[in-house]
Design a protein around this motif. Structure first.
Motif, PDB file in Angstrom:
ATOM      1  N   VAL A 290       0.829  -1.208   0.000  1.00  0.00           N
ATOM      2  CA  VAL A 290       0.000   0.000   0.000  1.00  0.00           C
ATOM      3  C   VAL A 290       0.860   1.255   0.000  1.00  0.00           C
ATOM      4  O   VAL A 290       0.583   2.228  -0.709  1.00  0.00           O
ATOM      5  CB  VAL A 290      -0.943   0.001   1.219  1.00  0.00           C
ATOM      6  N   ALA A 291       1.933   1.257   0.802  1.00  0.00           N
ATOM      7  CA  ALA A 291       2.815   2.429   0.880  1.00  0.00           C
ATOM      8  C   ALA A 291       3.461   2.725  -0.462  1.00  0.00           C
ATOM      9  O   ALA A 291       3.629   3.889  -0.844  1.00  0.00           O
ATOM     10  CB  ALA A 291       3.886   2.198   1.947  1.00  0.00           C
ATOM     11  N   LEU A 292       3.821   1.683  -1.203  1.00  0.00           N
ATOM     12  CA  LEU A 292       4.403   1.862  -2.524  1.00  0.00           C
ATOM     13  C   LEU A 292       3.388   2.500  -3.468  1.00  0.00           C
ATOM     14  O   LEU A 292       3.737   3.399  -4.244  1.00  0.00           O
ATOM     15  CB  LEU A 292       4.862   0.516  -3.086  1.00  0.00           C
ATOM     16  N   ARG A 293       2.150   2.052  -3.392  1.00  0.00           N
ATOM     17  CA  ARG A 293       1.114   2.637  -4.237  1.00  0.00           C
ATOM     18  C   ARG A 293       0.982   4.133  -3.967  1.00  0.00           C
ATOM     19  O   ARG A 293       0.875   4.939  -4.903  1.00  0.00           O
ATOM     20  CB  ARG A 293      -0.235   1.941  -4.015  1.00  0.00           C
ATOM     21  N   ARG A 294       0.992   4.497  -2.702  1.00  0.00           N
ATOM     22  CA  ARG A 294       0.887   5.917  -2.351  1.00  0.00           C
ATOM     23  C   ARG A 294       2.087   6.698  -2.897  1.00  0.00           C
ATOM     24  O   ARG A 294       1.940   7.783  -3.464  1.00  0.00           O
ATOM     25  CB  ARG A 294       0.851   6.078  -0.823  1.00  0.00           C
ATOM     26  N   ARG A 295       3.278   6.148  -2.735  1.00  0.00           N
ATOM     27  CA  ARG A 295       4.492   6.843  -3.149  1.00  0.00           C
ATOM     28  C   ARG A 295       4.544   7.031  -4.667  1.00  0.00           C
ATOM     29  O   ARG A 295       4.849   8.120  -5.159  1.00  0.00           O
ATOM     30  CB  ARG A 295       5.716   6.062  -2.673  1.00  0.00           C
ATOM     31  N   ILE A 296       4.233   5.975  -5.405  1.00  0.00           N
ATOM     32  CA  ILE A 296       4.244   6.064  -6.864  1.00  0.00           C
ATOM     33  C   ILE A 296       3.165   7.039  -7.341  1.00  0.00           C
ATOM     34  O   ILE A 296       3.388   7.854  -8.246  1.00  0.00           O
ATOM     35  CB  ILE A 296       4.021   4.676  -7.502  1.00  0.00           C
ATOM     36  N   GLY A 297       1.991   6.964  -6.729  1.00  0.00           N
ATOM     37  CA  GLY A 297       0.894   7.856  -7.111  1.00  0.00           C
ATOM     38  C   GLY A 297       1.231   9.315  -6.894  1.00  0.00           C
ATOM     39  O   GLY A 297       0.965  10.172  -7.756  1.00  0.00           O
ATOM     40  N   MET A 298       1.828   9.640  -5.753  1.00  0.00           N
ATOM     41  CA  MET A 298       2.175  11.030  -5.477  1.00  0.00           C
ATOM     42  C   MET A 298       3.301  11.521  -6.385  1.00  0.00           C
ATOM     43  O   MET A 298       3.319  12.679  -6.801  1.00  0.00           O
ATOM     44  CB  MET A 298       2.563  11.188  -4.011  1.00  0.00           C
ATOM     45  N   ALA A 299       4.244  10.635  -6.715  1.00  0.00           N
ATOM     46  CA  ALA A 299       5.310  11.011  -7.643  1.00  0.00           C
ATOM     47  C   ALA A 299       4.728  11.313  -9.025  1.00  0.00           C
ATOM     48  O   ALA A 299       5.189  12.221  -9.733  1.00  0.00           O
ATOM     49  CB  ALA A 299       6.350   9.897  -7.733  1.00  0.00           C
ATOM     50  N   GLY A 300       3.711  10.556  -9.413  1.00  0.00           N
ATOM     51  CA  GLY A 300       3.035  10.819 -10.679  1.00  0.00           C
ATOM     52  C   GLY A 300       2.345  12.169 -10.671  1.00  0.00           C
ATOM     53  O   GLY A 300       2.401  12.923 -11.648  1.00  0.00           O
ATOM     54  N   ARG A 301       1.689  12.499  -9.566  1.00  0.00           N
ATOM     55  CA  ARG A 301       1.019  13.797  -9.445  1.00  0.00           C
ATOM     56  C   ARG A 301       2.028  14.941  -9.561  1.00  0.00           C
ATOM     57  O   ARG A 301       1.778  15.937 -10.252  1.00  0.00           O
ATOM     58  CB  ARG A 301       0.287  13.878  -8.104  1.00  0.00           C
ATOM     59  N   ILE A 302       3.159  14.815  -8.917  1.00  0.00           N
ATOM     60  CA  ILE A 302       4.191  15.843  -8.988  1.00  0.00           C
ATOM     61  C   ILE A 302       4.689  16.022 -10.426  1.00  0.00           C
ATOM     62  O   ILE A 302       4.933  17.134 -10.894  1.00  0.00           O
ATOM     63  CB  ILE A 302       5.364  15.498  -8.048  1.00  0.00           C
ATOM     64  N   THR A 303       4.813  14.897 -11.153  1.00  0.00           N
ATOM     65  CA  THR A 303       5.255  14.951 -12.553  1.00  0.00           C
ATOM     66  C   THR A 303       4.313  15.798 -13.397  1.00  0.00           C
ATOM     67  O   THR A 303       4.748  16.675 -14.154  1.00  0.00           O
ATOM     68  CB  THR A 303       5.346  13.535 -13.149  1.00  0.00           C
ATOM     69  N   VAL A 304       3.006  15.556 -13.286  1.00  0.00           N
ATOM     70  CA  VAL A 304       2.058  16.307 -14.118  1.00  0.00           C
ATOM     71  C   VAL A 304       1.918  17.750 -13.647  1.00  0.00           C
ATOM     72  O   VAL A 304       1.623  18.645 -14.447  1.00  0.00           O
ATOM     73  CB  VAL A 304       0.681  15.618 -14.193  1.00  0.00           C
ATOM     74  N   GLU A 305       2.119  17.995 -12.354  1.00  0.00           N
ATOM     75  CA  GLU A 305       2.072  19.382 -11.872  1.00  0.00           C
ATOM     76  C   GLU A 305       3.173  20.213 -12.522  1.00  0.00           C
ATOM     77  O   GLU A 305       2.978  21.396 -12.811  1.00  0.00           O
ATOM     78  CB  GLU A 305       2.210  19.424 -10.350  1.00  0.00           C
ATOM     79  N   LYS A 311       2.513  28.265 -15.448  1.00  0.00           N
ATOM     80  CA  LYS A 311       3.655  28.888 -16.114  1.00  0.00           C
ATOM     81  C   LYS A 311       4.059  28.100 -17.356  1.00  0.00           C
ATOM     82  O   LYS A 311       4.288  28.678 -18.431  1.00  0.00           O
ATOM     83  CB  LYS A 311       4.830  28.977 -15.141  1.00  0.00           C
ATOM     84  N   ALA A 312       4.138  26.770 -17.241  1.00  0.00           N
ATOM     85  CA  ALA A 312       4.569  25.937 -18.371  1.00  0.00           C
ATOM     86  C   ALA A 312       3.560  25.981 -19.512  1.00  0.00           C
ATOM     87  O   ALA A 312       3.939  26.091 -20.688  1.00  0.00           O
ATOM     88  CB  ALA A 312       4.772  24.497 -17.903  1.00  0.00           C
ATOM     89  N   VAL A 313       2.267  25.907 -19.174  1.00  0.00           N
ATOM     90  CA  VAL A 313       1.232  25.916 -20.209  1.00  0.00           C
ATOM     91  C   VAL A 313       1.180  27.271 -20.902  1.00  0.00           C
ATOM     92  O   VAL A 313       1.090  27.349 -22.141  1.00  0.00           O
ATOM     93  CB  VAL A 313      -0.143  25.558 -19.598  1.00  0.00           C
ATOM     94  N   ASN A 314       1.222  28.362 -20.132  1.00  0.00           N
ATOM     95  CA  ASN A 314       1.185  29.694 -20.742  1.00  0.00           C
ATOM     96  C   ASN A 314       2.380  29.927 -21.662  1.00  0.00           C
ATOM     97  O   ASN A 314       2.250  30.569 -22.710  1.00  0.00           O
ATOM     98  CB  ASN A 314       1.153  30.768 -19.656  1.00  0.00           C
ATOM     99  N   LYS A 315       3.530  29.405 -21.270  1.00  0.00           N
ATOM    100  CA  LYS A 315       4.715  29.528 -22.110  1.00  0.00           C
ATOM    101  C   LYS A 315       4.500  28.832 -23.451  1.00  0.00           C
ATOM    102  O   LYS A 315       4.868  29.368 -24.515  1.00  0.00           O
ATOM    103  CB  LYS A 315       5.933  28.923 -21.391  1.00  0.00           C
ATOM    104  N   ARG A 316       3.900  27.643 -23.421  1.00  0.00           N
ATOM    105  CA  ARG A 316       3.639  26.932 -24.678  1.00  0.00           C
ATOM    106  C   ARG A 316       2.593  27.661 -25.518  1.00  0.00           C
ATOM    107  O   ARG A 316       2.688  27.676 -26.753  1.00  0.00           O
ATOM    108  CB  ARG A 316       3.201  25.499 -24.368  1.00  0.00           C
ATOM    109  N   MET A 317       1.592  28.269 -24.880  1.00  0.00           N
ATOM    110  CA  MET A 317       0.541  28.964 -25.618  1.00  0.00           C
ATOM    111  C   MET A 317       1.079  30.209 -26.323  1.00  0.00           C
ATOM    112  O   MET A 317       0.489  30.680 -27.314  1.00  0.00           O
ATOM    113  CB  MET A 317      -0.608  29.351 -24.677  1.00  0.00           C
ATOM    114  N   GLU A 318       2.174  30.767 -25.840  1.00  0.00           N
ATOM    115  CA  GLU A 318       2.767  31.933 -26.488  1.00  0.00           C
ATOM    116  C   GLU A 318       3.140  31.640 -27.947  1.00  0.00           C
ATOM    117  O   GLU A 318       3.102  32.535 -28.807  1.00  0.00           O
ATOM    118  CB  GLU A 318       4.009  32.407 -25.730  1.00  0.00           C
ATOM    119  N   PHE A 319       3.472  30.403 -28.233  1.00  0.00           N
ATOM    120  CA  PHE A 319       3.847  30.013 -29.599  1.00  0.00           C
ATOM    121  C   PHE A 319       2.716  30.306 -30.577  1.00  0.00           C
ATOM    122  O   PHE A 319       2.952  30.738 -31.721  1.00  0.00           O
ATOM    123  CB  PHE A 319       4.208  28.529 -29.633  1.00  0.00           C
ATOM    124  N   TYR A 320       1.466  30.073 -30.161  1.00  0.00           N
ATOM    125  CA  TYR A 320       0.308  30.223 -31.049  1.00  0.00           C
ATOM    126  C   TYR A 320      -0.159  31.679 -31.159  1.00  0.00           C
ATOM    127  O   TYR A 320      -0.902  32.019 -32.080  1.00  0.00           O
ATOM    128  CB  TYR A 320      -0.834  29.344 -30.547  1.00  0.00           C
TER     129      TYR A 320
END
Length: 323
Positions: A290-305, A311-320
């Motif tokens: 269970v602890a591994l599931r929590r750790r992997i899940g939170m690491a995934g959330r940090i990745t997408v954040e 800031k990252a999305v607005n920077k990409r939108m500047e291209f258009y």
């Protein structure tokens, strides 16, 4: 900012390119005039009634009148109405699928079309490499604020989920045997977009198969302990659903071949497998820890954040938005 026109077939309310186009619309309309155009005569009535999407019609004079033209998984080749459009200032093709033939078509305009050279946006390095296309690489925009990490009921039935279109090309035949084994082990299998599998899987109290769109992705993800995915003949050049699962803090287990793989660090923020045996071993490890599931899940959330921060999305939108 010049007027921006977004073109898509808008045929499937749950399709990846449709959702991507609507995400572009939501982001870009904050900065100026943005218009949605349906390039297909089979555009979804649900989408047409829910969003300000216009059908292209020469009879009704319903056509774009210059600015920046952005085609998202739709193309201008063999479209007679392109002859009557005002020449765009910029022509951008957001190419988010695996279609070598279409990739060849967009590299060169028909001789009769005097539009500017197309600028190509790809959604992964994987896609650029396998299709041998150079272009700007932007991850498909996702509003991760829709997804929240919830505390899971760790005493309940261990639930493995999968979400996609209800299309056999999106599913791998080998997974049928895996689902049977997991059901035999007492796991729950929840597949949204898997109604056509009813004839291939036994009736079981822990098996839930629904049609695509049965519930919003954010609600679906919160039912799961693990998100599992492997496609069939369809090649995932990005895989939005991967990142939606990660945004929900759900540990992800995916086939290694796809655009999403370049964002997965195996054993840190998710898992990648090559064979059914490897997939089975990974699922067993996650079931037992269970602890591994929590750790992997939170690491995934940090990745997408990081990927989809404002800031990252607005920077990409500047291209258009640039002239």
């Amino acid at each position: 900012m010049e007027d921006i026109h977004l073109f898509n077939g808008f045929m499937n309310p749950y399709g990846g390119s449709e959702r991507e186009t609507l995400a572009f619309y939501s982001l870009l309309k904050k900065h100026g005039n943005v218009y949605l155009w349906a390039t297909s005569s089979r555009a979804s009535r649900d989408l047409l009634s829910s969003y300000p999407i216009k059908r292209i019609s020469l009879i009704n004079c319903s056509i774009p009148r210059g600015g920046v033209y952005i085609f998202l998984c739709a193309h201008w080749r063999n479209k007679y109405w392109t002859l009557f459009l005002v020449k765009p200032i910029r022509l951008i093709y957001v190419f988010n699928t695996f279609h070598p033939r279409i990739a060849d078509l967009i590299k060169k305009h028909p001789f009769w079309l005097r539009w500017p050279k197309s600028e190509v946006v790809l959604i992964s390095n994987f896609q650029s490499k396998i299709l041998n296309i150079n272009g700007v690489i932007h991850p498909s925009p996702i509003d991760i604020s829709r997804f929240t990490v919830r505390a899971r009921n760790e005493t309940g039935v261990f639930t493995i989920g999968r979400l996609s279109r209800d299309d056999y090309q999106k599913h791998n035949i080998e997974d049928v045997e895996l689902y049977k084994k997991w059901l035999g082990l007492g796991y729950k299998i929840f597949i949204q977009g898997g109604s056509f599998l009813r004839d291939q899987l036994p009736k079981h109290g822990n098996l839930l198969l629904t049609q695509e769109g049965a519930m919003p992705a954010e609600r679906f993800m919160n039912q799961l302990d693990v998100f599992y995915y492997r496609s069939g003949t369809h090649v995932e050049t990005f895989g939005r659903v991967v990142f939606e699962a990660m945004a929900s803090g759900v540990p992800v287990v995916f086939f290694y071949y796809g655009g999403y793989a370049e964002h997965i660090r195996h054993g840190e923020n998710g898992y990648l497998f090559k064979t059914s045996h490897e997939a089975q071993e990974i699922i067993q490890i996650l079931y037992s820890d269970v602890a591994l599931r929590r750790r992997i899940g939170m690491a995934g959330r940090i990745t997408v954040e990081k990927m989809f921060s404002i800031k990252a999305v607005n920077k990409r939108m500047e291209f258009y938005q640039k002239p």
